[in-house]
Design a protein around this motif. Sequence first.
Motif, mmCIF file in Angstrom:
data_model
loop_
_atom_site.group_PDB
_atom_site.id
_atom_site.type_symbol
_atom_site.label_atom_id
_atom_site.label_comp_id
_atom_site.label_asym_id
_atom_site.label_seq_id
_atom_site.Cartn_x
_atom_site.Cartn_y
_atom_site.Cartn_z
ATOM 1 N N HIS A 237 1.291 -6.248 13.208
ATOM 2 C CA HIS A 237 1.978 -7.185 12.319
ATOM 3 C C HIS A 237 3.200 -6.468 11.764
ATOM 4 C CE1 HIS A 237 -0.758 -10.556 12.213
ATOM 5 N NE2 HIS A 237 -1.794 -9.755 12.039
ATOM 6 N N GLU A 238 4.336 -7.136 11.757
ATOM 7 C CA GLU A 238 5.556 -6.452 11.346
ATOM 8 C C GLU A 238 5.477 -5.930 9.907
ATOM 9 O OE1 GLU A 238 10.364 -7.223 11.743
ATOM 10 O OE2 GLU A 238 9.090 -8.791 10.966
ATOM 11 N N ASP A 239 4.909 -6.748 9.010
ATOM 12 C CA ASP A 239 4.840 -6.296 7.616
ATOM 13 C C ASP A 239 3.936 -5.073 7.465
ATOM 14 O OD1 ASP A 239 2.680 -7.889 8.265
ATOM 15 O OD2 ASP A 239 2.455 -8.728 6.258
ATOM 16 N N GLU A 240 2.820 -5.067 8.193
ATOM 17 C CA GLU A 240 1.899 -3.921 8.095
ATOM 18 C C GLU A 240 2.523 -2.665 8.682
ATOM 19 O OE1 GLU A 240 -1.750 -5.122 9.928
ATOM 20 O OE2 GLU A 240 -2.106 -6.688 8.417
ATOM 21 N N PHE A 241 3.303 -2.846 9.741
ATOM 22 C CA PHE A 241 3.954 -1.714 10.390
ATOM 23 C C PHE A 241 4.865 -0.979 9.403
ATOM 24 C CE2 PHE A 241 7.623 -0.117 12.899
ATOM 25 C CZ PHE A 241 6.967 0.787 13.700
ATOM 26 N N TYR A 242 5.679 -1.750 8.658
ATOM 27 C CA TYR A 242 6.593 -1.114 7.714
ATOM 28 C C TYR A 242 5.867 -0.633 6.461
ATOM 29 C CZ TYR A 242 10.570 -2.450 10.544
ATOM 30 O OH TYR A 242 11.464 -2.558 11.565
ATOM 31 N N ALA A 243 4.865 -1.401 6.041
ATOM 32 C CA ALA A 243 4.130 -0.999 4.840
ATOM 33 C C ALA A 243 3.448 0.348 5.076
ATOM 34 C CB ALA A 243 3.102 -2.061 4.462
ATOM 35 N N ALA A 244 2.944 0.568 6.294
ATOM 36 C CA ALA A 244 2.259 1.823 6.596
ATOM 37 C C ALA A 244 3.216 3.003 6.448
ATOM 38 C CB ALA A 244 1.687 1.780 8.009
ATOM 39 N N GLN A 245 4.511 2.757 6.741
ATOM 40 C CA GLN A 245 5.479 3.847 6.610
ATOM 41 C C GLN A 245 5.685 4.252 5.160
ATOM 42 O OE1 GLN A 245 9.102 2.743 8.554
ATOM 43 N NE2 GLN A 245 8.187 2.769 10.580
ATOM 44 N N SER A 246 5.469 3.307 4.246
ATOM 45 C CA SER A 246 5.710 3.627 2.842
ATOM 46 C C SER A 246 4.466 4.156 2.159
ATOM 47 C CB SER A 246 6.195 2.379 2.098
ATOM 48 O OG SER A 246 5.133 1.459 1.964
ATOM 49 N N ALA A 247 3.313 4.040 2.832
ATOM 50 C CA ALA A 247 2.046 4.318 2.151
ATOM 51 C C ALA A 247 2.006 5.730 1.578
ATOM 52 C CB ALA A 247 0.885 4.076 3.100
ATOM 53 N N THR A 248 2.349 6.735 2.400
ATOM 54 C CA THR A 248 2.200 8.116 1.940
ATOM 55 C C THR A 248 3.073 8.395 0.725
ATOM 56 O OG1 THR A 248 1.996 8.635 4.267
ATOM 57 C CG2 THR A 248 2.124 10.494 2.753
ATOM 58 N N LEU A 249 4.362 8.064 0.849
ATOM 59 C CA LEU A 249 5.275 8.408 -0.229
ATOM 60 C C LEU A 249 4.998 7.582 -1.484
ATOM 61 C CD1 LEU A 249 7.484 10.371 -0.805
ATOM 62 C CD2 LEU A 249 9.155 8.686 -0.117
ATOM 63 N N ALA A 250 4.678 6.294 -1.299
ATOM 64 C CA ALA A 250 4.394 5.455 -2.462
ATOM 65 C C ALA A 250 3.146 5.958 -3.184
ATOM 66 C CB ALA A 250 4.216 3.996 -2.038
ATOM 67 N N THR A 251 2.122 6.359 -2.422
ATOM 68 C CA THR A 251 0.909 6.897 -3.039
ATOM 69 C C THR A 251 1.246 8.171 -3.789
ATOM 70 O OG1 THR A 251 -0.261 6.079 -1.123
ATOM 71 C CG2 THR A 251 -1.479 7.522 -2.586
ATOM 72 N N LEU A 252 2.078 9.009 -3.174
ATOM 73 C CA LEU A 252 2.459 10.264 -3.813
ATOM 74 C C LEU A 252 3.214 10.006 -5.114
ATOM 75 C CD1 LEU A 252 2.489 13.382 -3.000
ATOM 76 C CD2 LEU A 252 4.905 12.983 -2.674
#
Lengths: 387, 382
Positions: A237-252
């Motif tokens: 899913h396009e939204d999940e693909f991009y959201a996964a890229q932000s997961a690490t930094l956003a969590t940090l």
Amino acid sequence: MRIPLAYNLRNLAARKVSTVLTALGIGLVSWVFIFTLALAGGFQAALQSTGSPENAIVVRSGSTAELTSIIDRESAAAIESQPEIAKAPDGTALATRELVVLWNLPRKNGTTTNVVVRGVTAKSFALRPKVRLVQGRMFRPGLEEVVVGKLANERIRGCSIGDRIKLAGHPWSVVGVFDAQGTSFDSEIWGDVELFMPVFDRPVYQSVTFRLDEPSHFGAIRKRLEADPRMSVAVKHEDEFYAAQSATLATLLRGLGLFVTLIMALGAISGALNTMYAAVGSRTKEIGTLLALGFSRGSVLLSFLIESTLLAVFGGIVGCLLALPVNGMTTSTTNFASFSEIAFRFQVTPLMLLEGLIFAAVMGALGGLVPSRNAARRVIVEALRQV
Amino acid sequence: MKYVRLIVANLMRAKRRTFLTVFSIAVALFLFCTLRTVITSFEASIRASEATRLVVRHGASLVFPLPLSYRDRLTQVQGVTGVTYGNWFGGFYQDPKNQFAQFAMDVPTMFGLFPETVIPPDQLRAFQAERTSCIIGRALARKYSWKVGDTVPIIGTIYPGEWRFVVRGIYEGKTQDVDENTLFFHWDYLNESLPEGRKNYVGIYWLRIASPSMAAAVSERVDAMFQNSSQPTKTETEKAFQAGFISMIGNVQLLLTIIGSAIVFAIMLVTINTMMMAARERTTEIAVLKTLGFSNGLILRLVGGEALLVSLLGGLLGCGLAALVFQKTDFTGGGFFPNFRVLPQTVLTGILLAALMGVLSGLAPAISAAHLKIANAMRKVV
């Protein structure tokens, strides 16, 4: 019977300097709290909203970003021929093949950064209704023309309409600026994919994105493509693909924010404790009088608790007011999944302000609890005897 | 100095208040050290870079590789005393969240250019002898409990598939700034596994030059040599290269500095308030001291000294705790800060900052105490 609120307000006003200093201290803590939430929120929103849930993106299996993905022409054609893909008005598949390269370009402040240069087709715009041209015109296919995202336009040198930007040894005319509404496309440069391929010496695409005719068909198309022996791809899913890229930094960022604010809250609560102890200490006689007048111990406790919470809420309001101008401020960082610069805006939402205010109130209440209990436990005679 | 006891006695009288103030200052300085260390840990790679090393990469972008054929031409450039090369592998272990750096390196030449990477001679020989082997940094080995002899599976993103490497050595850095979170394996092994079209390409060349003063001239020579080829190069000192990487993080530094300043400022306001309250409660006492003949200057120093002492105590506690906690816990922020270590400069800055907070927060009460009129102060009580 309750002690009137006016009593607390007057008391706070009577010790102006002390009230202001303590409230400001607490206010700054809730400011930092809102600031870090707005930072993490803005970053995540930029990447999350980049994709749309009706779209699916195909990349090489194992790739977490388009940059490391490869889709050759034959695979791209096979993907586009899938029956579950929605049709464009002209009857062709509503799908786009894109090329993504990183290019080192100077920022306006003189430093250099990695900008995503994306080769697109007309359908790239149809698939992403959020992307709208706001200045100039669209590039013409086959010509050395590009359109740039709003934030690239603001931050990168040579990205204004009329400028020529040098990519792969060719000068490209900037003919338009598009607004992608805060998504990571806002930091990109877009041009004709079929022209980019020979110029950038890239025989392959990085991704194929398409609209599903029915969202429920995602499973079927994914299963078929991922099992296809002619290619090794992953369908997401396009939204999940991009959201996964932000997961690490956003969590940090969230983690850092939480860590900082929680520890800092301890410091601010200590400050509130000191202030309230001093307030209780200097008003011993008053407390005795209140008790002698017949106010219950409970209402004395409540009154002091309200006073310290009020103090903190004043601070919280100041913190919220200071946080308002932060909203919309642009900053940038690198999307470490793609090694490209992503600019984004701080997002201060009403919910964050409310959270900041509640956070302040809790700090005040915690700081006031023990001193208020001490106040309520005073013995009338002894309290009145004191000077 | 003889009045230190008086200051301490005053502080001990309101134990609770002193404790709370010291605590809140310690909290502020602890956070200051933490945020500052986030920045300095990013900069560790700059400190670890050698002035006699140059980095050569594709002129346009890091994602484009350079041909292997450049190696021999680079070796012949005047002023270059050594060449090694490698490719960023960009894989992960089991889950994309487990990120650390992997490099495919030209093993015969790499140790000549990176003398700060220390490895026992027998492990070095074993690594050199086995094409599918790798060496890993000490911190990385500790993080995943990998030992010499273990097989480490890495999922490639740039080079797809699962790659298995046998750990043949664990390296250490000569100084604390050297990154110990990297996996190095054989470039030859990577190259021979690639399809024909991707073979014989190099991501980065490293050059050793005879002296740092030649950096600019050699860089120019290299870039001029390839200027008109289809793969132009960009050559810069390792320091400049690392600095470029750090600038990619964007204004995180600025943001952290803003947050840090807000914290210190907030706690300073709270401390000023506490110090003023403390002085106000003792108005009478100060008047008595003055009556006894204590000079205005001495009163100023007594009250100001109290604030300074409290702040310094808080500063020492906060900075010391930060240094200790992050050293003991091996904190890396999920691999994001591979070199998270509180530097001595950071501790020093923190303590100076605490002293500054002490002076500023003691200033107002100290001045008003010094200017106190005895008669007025005495009248207040009665």
